[in-house]
Design a protein around this motif. Sequence first.
Motif, PDB file in Angstrom:
ATOM      1  N   LEU A 171      -0.738  -4.822  25.513  1.00 43.14           N
ATOM      2  CA  LEU A 171       0.577  -4.415  25.022  1.00 43.14           C
ATOM      3  C   LEU A 171       1.335  -5.696  24.697  1.00 43.14           C
ATOM      4  CD1 LEU A 171       2.620  -2.195  24.418  1.00 43.14           C
ATOM      5  CD2 LEU A 171       3.355  -2.316  26.809  1.00 43.14           C
ATOM      6  N   ALA A 172       1.382  -6.033  23.407  1.00 40.60           N
ATOM      7  CA  ALA A 172       1.953  -7.312  22.990  1.00 40.60           C
ATOM      8  C   ALA A 172       3.472  -7.336  23.067  1.00 40.60           C
ATOM      9  CB  ALA A 172       1.506  -7.630  21.564  1.00 40.60           C
ATOM     10  N   GLY A 173       4.093  -6.178  22.958  1.00 44.65           N
ATOM     11  CA  GLY A 173       5.548  -6.113  22.999  1.00 44.65           C
ATOM     12  C   GLY A 173       6.018  -4.694  22.739  1.00 44.65           C
ATOM     13  N   TRP A 174       7.297  -4.466  22.979  1.00 46.55           N
ATOM     14  CA  TRP A 174       7.862  -3.154  22.700  1.00 46.55           C
ATOM     15  C   TRP A 174       9.210  -3.302  22.019  1.00 46.55           C
ATOM     16  CZ3 TRP A 174      12.421  -0.932  24.671  1.00 46.55           C
ATOM     17  CH2 TRP A 174      13.058  -1.649  25.700  1.00 46.55           C
ATOM     18  N   ALA A 175       9.547  -2.309  21.216  1.00 47.39           N
ATOM     19  CA  ALA A 175      10.839  -2.279  20.533  1.00 47.39           C
ATOM     20  C   ALA A 175      11.463  -0.916  20.760  1.00 47.39           C
ATOM     21  CB  ALA A 175      10.677  -2.544  19.042  1.00 47.39           C
ATOM     22  N   GLY A 176      12.768  -0.896  20.914  1.00 41.77           N
ATOM     23  CA  GLY A 176      13.481   0.357  21.080  1.00 41.77           C
ATOM     24  C   GLY A 176      14.227   0.733  19.813  1.00 41.77           C
ATOM     25  N   SER A 177      14.267   2.021  19.535  1.00 42.28           N
ATOM     26  CA  SER A 177      15.030   2.524  18.397  1.00 42.28           C
ATOM     27  C   SER A 177      15.866   3.697  18.886  1.00 42.28           C
ATOM     28  CB  SER A 177      14.091   2.978  17.271  1.00 42.28           C
ATOM     29  OG  SER A 177      14.826   3.546  16.204  1.00 42.28           O
ATOM     30  N   ILE A 178      17.177   3.582  18.776  1.00 43.63           N
ATOM     31  CA  ILE A 178      18.068   4.624  19.281  1.00 43.63           C
ATOM     32  C   ILE A 178      18.033   5.808  18.320  1.00 43.63           C
ATOM     33  CG2 ILE A 178      20.430   5.218  19.907  1.00 43.63           C
ATOM     34  CD1 ILE A 178      20.890   2.293  20.643  1.00 43.63           C
ATOM     35  N   VAL A 179      17.288   6.831  18.691  1.00 40.35           N
ATOM     36  CA  VAL A 179      17.178   8.019  17.848  1.00 40.35           C
ATOM     37  C   VAL A 179      18.226   9.064  18.211  1.00 40.35           C
ATOM     38  CG1 VAL A 179      14.736   7.646  17.385  1.00 40.35           C
ATOM     39  CG2 VAL A 179      15.404   9.001  19.364  1.00 40.35           C
ATOM     40  N   ASP A 180      18.777   8.951  19.410  1.00 36.94           N
ATOM     41  CA  ASP A 180      19.857   9.845  19.836  1.00 36.94           C
ATOM     42  C   ASP A 180      21.045   8.988  20.269  1.00 36.94           C
ATOM     43  OD1 ASP A 180      21.564  11.713  20.859  1.00 36.94           O
ATOM     44  OD2 ASP A 180      20.251  12.387  22.481  1.00 36.94           O
ATOM     45  N   PRO A 181      22.114   8.942  19.470  1.00 37.64           N
ATOM     46  CA  PRO A 181      23.274   8.102  19.807  1.00 37.64           C
ATOM     47  C   PRO A 181      23.852   8.378  21.188  1.00 37.64           C
ATOM     48  CG  PRO A 181      23.473   8.965  17.576  1.00 37.64           C
ATOM     49  CD  PRO A 181      22.312   9.674  18.205  1.00 37.64           C
ATOM     50  N   ALA A 182      23.724   9.612  21.673  1.00 34.05           N
ATOM     51  CA  ALA A 182      24.269   9.958  22.988  1.00 34.05           C
ATOM     52  C   ALA A 182      23.606   9.159  24.101  1.00 34.05           C
ATOM     53  CB  ALA A 182      24.093  11.452  23.247  1.00 34.05           C
ATOM     54  N   PHE A 183      22.364   8.723  23.859  1.00 36.22           N
ATOM     55  CA  PHE A 183      21.634   7.966  24.873  1.00 36.22           C
ATOM     56  C   PHE A 183      22.296   6.622  25.153  1.00 36.22           C
ATOM     57  CE2 PHE A 183      18.088   5.248  26.342  1.00 36.22           C
ATOM     58  CZ  PHE A 183      17.604   6.032  27.384  1.00 36.22           C
ATOM     59  N   ALA A 184      22.996   6.085  24.168  1.00 37.46           N
ATOM     60  CA  ALA A 184      23.632   4.773  24.317  1.00 37.46           C
ATOM     61  C   ALA A 184      25.145   4.875  24.445  1.00 37.46           C
ATOM     62  CB  ALA A 184      23.270   3.891  23.124  1.00 37.46           C
ATOM     63  N   PRO A 210      19.934  -0.223  16.849  1.00 35.69           N
ATOM     64  CA  PRO A 210      20.940   0.816  17.082  1.00 35.69           C
ATOM     65  C   PRO A 210      20.729   1.990  16.133  1.00 35.69           C
ATOM     66  CG  PRO A 210      21.879  -0.969  15.799  1.00 35.69           C
ATOM     67  CD  PRO A 210      20.499  -1.419  16.185  1.00 35.69           C
ATOM     68  N   HIS A 211      21.499   3.034  16.344  1.00 35.78           N
ATOM     69  CA  HIS A 211      21.458   4.189  15.431  1.00 35.78           C
ATOM     70  C   HIS A 211      22.150   3.769  14.135  1.00 35.78           C
ATOM     71  CE1 HIS A 211      20.808   8.424  14.578  1.00 35.78           C
ATOM     72  NE2 HIS A 211      22.024   8.463  14.061  1.00 35.78           N
ATOM     73  N   LEU A 212      21.379   3.570  13.079  1.00 36.24           N
ATOM     74  CA  LEU A 212      21.898   3.014  11.833  1.00 36.24           C
ATOM     75  C   LEU A 212      22.318   4.120  10.871  1.00 36.24           C
ATOM     76  CD1 LEU A 212      19.119   0.307  11.318  1.00 36.24           C
ATOM     77  CD2 LEU A 212      21.457  -0.087  12.149  1.00 36.24           C
ATOM     78  N   ASP A 213      23.425   3.867  10.160  1.00 38.63           N
ATOM     79  CA  ASP A 213      23.867   4.804   9.127  1.00 38.63           C
ATOM     80  C   ASP A 213      22.901   4.818   7.951  1.00 38.63           C
ATOM     81  OD1 ASP A 213      26.142   5.534  10.559  1.00 38.63           O
ATOM     82  OD2 ASP A 213      27.362   3.935   9.686  1.00 38.63           O
ATOM     83  N   ALA A 214      22.337   3.654   7.638  1.00 39.65           N
ATOM     84  CA  ALA A 214      21.378   3.546   6.544  1.00 39.65           C
ATOM     85  C   ALA A 214      20.128   2.845   7.065  1.00 39.65           C
ATOM     86  CB  ALA A 214      21.983   2.774   5.369  1.00 39.65           C
ATOM     87  N   PRO A 215      19.257   3.572   7.771  1.00 40.78           N
ATOM     88  CA  PRO A 215      18.080   2.945   8.375  1.00 40.78           C
ATOM     89  C   PRO A 215      17.016   2.563   7.347  1.00 40.78           C
ATOM     90  CG  PRO A 215      18.031   5.314   8.739  1.00 40.78           C
ATOM     91  CD  PRO A 215      19.344   5.013   8.079  1.00 40.78           C
ATOM     92  N   ASN A 216      16.705   1.300   7.278  1.00 36.62           N
ATOM     93  CA  ASN A 216      15.626   0.810   6.423  1.00 36.62           C
ATOM     94  C   ASN A 216      15.182  -0.551   6.934  1.00 36.62           C
ATOM     95  OD1 ASN A 216      17.322  -1.277   5.110  1.00 36.62           O
ATOM     96  ND2 ASN A 216      18.320   0.469   4.126  1.00 36.62           N
ATOM     97  N   ALA A 217      14.175  -1.116   6.316  1.00 36.19           N
ATOM     98  CA  ALA A 217      13.612  -2.374   6.792  1.00 36.19           C
ATOM     99  C   ALA A 217      14.650  -3.490   6.831  1.00 36.19           C
ATOM    100  CB  ALA A 217      12.434  -2.785   5.902  1.00 36.19           C
TER     101      ALA A 217
END
Length: 229
Positions: A171-184, A210-217
Amino acid sequence: MSVYFVTGTDTDAGKTLVTGGLLHAARRQQRSTLGLKPIASGSQTTPEGLRNSDALALQQQSVPPVAYATVNPFTFAPAIAPHLAALEAGQPLKISAIVSVLRETLAQTSREFTLIEGAGGWRVPLNEQEDFADLAIALELPVILVVGLKLGCLNHARLTAEAIRADGLVLAGWAGSIVDPAFAFNPARFAANIAHLNAKLAAPCIGIIPHLDAPNAATAAPYLSLEPL
């Protein structure tokens, strides 16, 4: 050449967002990049053939440019589990065939930074005997885990990390993506959850998107770091 396999805690965990963001960050460092989505279901019919939105996003982050078929050699229309989509299309999936295609691609399209994105989670089936984990195992790749940050993610993340290591991979690393704003919503609780993941996953955190308004690379890249990899 650095090659990693990207998996997630679940469907819609943010794998493509993280994968695209990391490729974009590598491009900013003037590194050649390649993003592969070898198997994709949920594709649209176009004049050029079936096209998957996730695969197209990775194609855009691959520099120098590559053909769509290089990024996504196995694509299916129904937005269902890949093994079922493949059976309905009369094209059953086999690890040996997928690995053969990927090894040829990696040999002919060598880049400084390459990411191979799975579909769904670690144990998503490819047929009755094989799953996406077998693909990463066959290629002997270090794994990046994308954690979809929502209620229940601690359990999902820990179980996935345990499965990756039990299968003999790093497991080289992990990244988090906030898919539910309530979680944060509560900063103290959110910080405690991230601290728990850092302690239990025992792998470097390469970023929290974070939970992005315009999620892209491009919008995800500033929240990710290549340094721990």
